[in-house]
Scaffold this motif. Structure first.
Motif, PDB file in Angstrom:
ATOM      1  N   UNK A 291       0.837  -1.212   0.000  1.00  0.00           N
ATOM      2  CA  UNK A 291       0.000   0.000   0.000  1.00  0.00           C
ATOM      3  C   UNK A 291       0.869   1.258   0.000  1.00  0.00           C
ATOM      4  N   UNK A 292       1.860   1.307   0.885  1.00  0.00           N
ATOM      5  CA  UNK A 292       2.715   2.493   0.973  1.00  0.00           C
ATOM      6  C   UNK A 292       3.482   2.738  -0.325  1.00  0.00           C
ATOM      7  N   UNK A 293       4.001   1.660  -0.916  1.00  0.00           N
ATOM      8  CA  UNK A 293       4.790   1.802  -2.137  1.00  0.00           C
ATOM      9  C   UNK A 293       3.932   2.191  -3.344  1.00  0.00           C
ATOM     10  N   UNK A 294       2.644   1.843  -3.304  1.00  0.00           N
ATOM     11  CA  UNK A 294       1.779   2.133  -4.445  1.00  0.00           C
ATOM     12  C   UNK A 294       1.145   3.519  -4.372  1.00  0.00           C
ATOM     13  N   UNK A 295       1.220   4.190  -3.228  1.00  0.00           N
ATOM     14  CA  UNK A 295       0.613   5.525  -3.114  1.00  0.00           C
ATOM     15  C   UNK A 295       1.187   6.494  -4.154  1.00  0.00           C
ATOM     16  N   UNK A 296       2.524   6.603  -4.302  1.00  0.00           N
ATOM     17  CA  UNK A 296       3.037   7.497  -5.353  1.00  0.00           C
ATOM     18  C   UNK A 296       2.564   7.103  -6.753  1.00  0.00           C
ATOM     19  N   UNK A 297       2.589   5.803  -7.066  1.00  0.00           N
ATOM     20  CA  UNK A 297       2.147   5.357  -8.396  1.00  0.00           C
ATOM     21  C   UNK A 297       0.667   5.679  -8.615  1.00  0.00           C
ATOM     22  N   UNK A 298      -0.125   5.568  -7.557  1.00  0.00           N
ATOM     23  CA  UNK A 298      -1.565   5.847  -7.647  1.00  0.00           C
ATOM     24  C   UNK A 298      -1.802   7.286  -8.114  1.00  0.00           C
ATOM     25  N   UNK A 299      -0.947   8.197  -7.668  1.00  0.00           N
ATOM     26  CA  UNK A 299      -1.111   9.611  -8.014  1.00  0.00           C
ATOM     27  C   UNK A 299      -0.234  10.030  -9.202  1.00  0.00           C
ATOM     28  N   UNK A 300       0.394   9.048  -9.851  1.00  0.00           N
ATOM     29  CA  UNK A 300       1.151   9.366 -11.059  1.00  0.00           C
ATOM     30  C   UNK A 300       2.557   9.855 -10.814  1.00  0.00           C
ATOM     31  N   UNK A 301       3.141   9.496  -9.666  1.00  0.00           N
ATOM     32  CA  UNK A 301       4.534   9.840  -9.395  1.00  0.00           C
ATOM     33  C   UNK A 301       5.333   8.549  -9.413  1.00  0.00           C
ATOM     34  N   UNK A 302       6.096   8.338 -10.474  1.00  0.00           N
ATOM     35  CA  UNK A 302       6.723   7.037 -10.723  1.00  0.00           C
ATOM     36  C   UNK A 302       8.243   7.116 -10.713  1.00  0.00           C
ATOM     37  N   UNK A 303       8.800   7.940  -9.814  1.00  0.00           N
ATOM     38  CA  UNK A 303      10.249   8.064  -9.739  1.00  0.00           C
ATOM     39  C   UNK A 303      10.912   6.765  -9.293  1.00  0.00           C
TER      40      UNK A 303
END
Length: 526
Positions: free
Chosen positions: A125-137
């Motif tokens: 869940x924590x790791x997917x939060x950035x990807x969920x909002x389109x931040x894929x660094x």
């Protein structure tokens, strides 16, 4: 197995969509060619899936090995040399299977295994939060607290606020709504909604959204927020993506050390995952662990020979398989064929899938692993279960999988020693008559040197003028250290007017000399 195809086919689709970005992300986090992650996913699905005795486990490249791979590729002088170590690691795993070392997996406490599952759920869940909002660094598959992009799990989430992609976020929210609607409402409305899984619908809607909005400056999703499968232009380019081991380096000591490290870590991760997936399996089937080591070893040999990353059984894909209704190993095998076929035939279509939609799918997977009810159940089970569980969860979140499990196991061992310390004996205070305390002490079945402190404390605290009844009828093992304590106490007892009555399987002994002789005989047979 075919009779469960109606369950396995939809589950394999879900596992495919979960596995695809993870295979690519783990390869990126490992500093390896992207195609190497796909090779490992395909081999893990088809070859390992076919050979494994696990009905619901899924194998592929593992995040837990990413750091080892990243360092080893540079240290060994290139990816071709590293592949030799992968092949060697696979061969060593075959040897582990022959030596029946799969039994190691059974020695991890249940509280630690449950902590591992919950910790991984939180990490997902924590790791997917950035990807969920389109931040894929940070690449998919980097599950360590300190990330390959120099950030950590929480700083990456904070940074997300400055890089939100409106289009990626919107389709992620739509995808999450579809998943919740499908699982909570529509799945009970008919066979169609059971056969066609919510994740497939969410992915299709995500592709359509990308195509319709790609010209829109505000809602459009740029290429860095999409799946990125290598796209060969022709057959020669496709074949050129395979890398082969440099076997001229096989005599190097450092390559053998790396191979053994891969075998050890991959086997441990696999055995832990087997234990965890067996707990999640609704049918409570038991995976033959030595056969699993053989399957993993075979998979790693083949993966290394054609340029793939090391393979283990992996909990994220396995739990996605279970949660999606997978019943037999066919779901793992079919997902491997889906990876193979899609990479060959439709790589451009795959590259239209927004990563944020896949993040929504993984949110559901993570939540099902780390439900709040799990914490309540472990708390209700008592502190001896809850403490190792929580230590494992917190350590996995703030370090990495293996470190977290090691810390949880260490605490679990301390709890076991504490239990052993407490459970070595029982004291029962009986009535007082004629001014003499009457106390009964019953020794446990196994009494070891860990129990010295507890027993010594209780004996030293006995008041003068005590009648002690010592019952050793249930005791099967008595360490020499404990016998010495009891013999020493028999001498002290005379000075403190403590009468001892020994009850053993041979009868009752009240004479101090006979009492000492009994323990000397027990010492010789213990």
């Amino acid at each position: 197995m075919l009779k469960h195809l109606k369950n396995d086919l939809p589950a394999s689709v879900v596992v495919f969509f979960v596995a695809l970005p993870l295979c690519l992300g783990i390869a990126l986090a490992s500093g390896a060619p992207l195609f190497s992650g796909l090779i490992a996913g395909i081999i893990g699905g088809i070859v390992v899936g076919a050979l494994s005795g696990s009905s619901i486990g899924v194998s592929g490249p593992a995040a837990g090995l990413a750091a080892i791979v990243l360092v080893a590729i540079t240290a060994l002088g290139g990816y071709e040399n590293f592949l030799v170590a992968v092949v060697i690691g696979g061969a060593i795993q075959l040897l582990f299977g022959v030596l029946k070392l799969g039994v190691i997996g059974y020695y991890f406490p249940s509280s630690v295994i449950k902590g591992m599952l919950t910790g991984i759920g939180i990490i997902i869940i924590l790791k997917q939060i950035p990807h969920f909002f389109g931040y894929d660094a940070d690449p998919e598959g980097d599950f360590a607290f300190f990330q390959v992009d120099g950030e950590n799990t929480f700083s990456e989430i904070i940074n997300t606020a400055n890089y939100i992609s409106p289009g990626a976020t919107l389709i992620a929210v739509i995808g999450l709504a579809i998943l919740l609607l499908w699982s909570n409402v529509l799945s009970s409305k008919g066979k169609f909604f059971q056969l066609v899984q919510g994740p497939l619908v969410a992915v299709v809607v995500g592709i359509v959204f990308y195509v319709l909005t790609k010209e829109n400056e505000f809602w459009g999703i740029s290429g860095e927020h999409l799946v990125s499968v290598p796209v060969p232009e022709n057959y020669s380019e496709f074949i050129g993506q395979f890398t082969f081991p440099n076997f001229s380096a096989i005599t190097r000591y450092d390559i053998w050390v790396t191979g053994f490290t891969i075998a050890l870590v991959a086997s441990l991760e696999t055995l832990l995952c087997v234990e965890a997936t067996d707990k999640l399996d609704p049918d409570k089937r038991v995976t033959p662990t030595n056969r699993e080591l053989f399957a993993q070893g075979t998979g790693n040999i083949i993966s290394g020979l054609i340029g793939g990353l090391p393979i283990t059984q992996v909990i994220v894909r396995s739990s996605a398989n279970i949660q999606s209704g997978g019943k037999t190993k066919m779901s793992a095998i079919i997902h491997g064929f889906f990876l193979l076929i899609s990479v060959i035939l439709i790589p451009r279509l795959l590259n239209m899938i927004p990563l944020s939609v896949l993040a929504a799918i993984l949110f559901i997977v993570g939540y099902k692993l780390a439900k709040p009810t799990v914490f309540k159940q472990m708390y209700d089970a008592g502190w001896k279960q809850f403490v190792p569980f929580m230590v494992t969860v917190v350590a996995i979140v703030f370090t990495d999988l293996l470190t977290g499990i090691a810390l949880g196991l260490a605490v679990g061992i301390v709890v076991i020693l504490y239990n052993s310390y407490q459970n070595s004996h029982f004291l029962h205070m009986e009535d007082k008559s004629d001014g003499q305390h009457r106390i009964k002490m019953t020794l446990a079945e196994e009494v070891t040197f860990f129990n010295k402190g507890a027993i010594l404390k209780e004996l030293n605290n006995l008041p003068e003028d005590t009648y002690l009844e010592l019952d050793v009828r249930k005791t099967r093992h008595l360490d020499h250290d404990i016998i010495e304590i009891l013999e020493d106490f028999s001498e002290k007892a005379k000075n403190r007017n403590i009468d001892i009555k020994l009850i053993s399987e041979r009868g009752v002994v009240e004479n101090p000399d006979s009492y000492i002789e009994f323990f000397r005989l027990r010492s010789k047979t213990a």
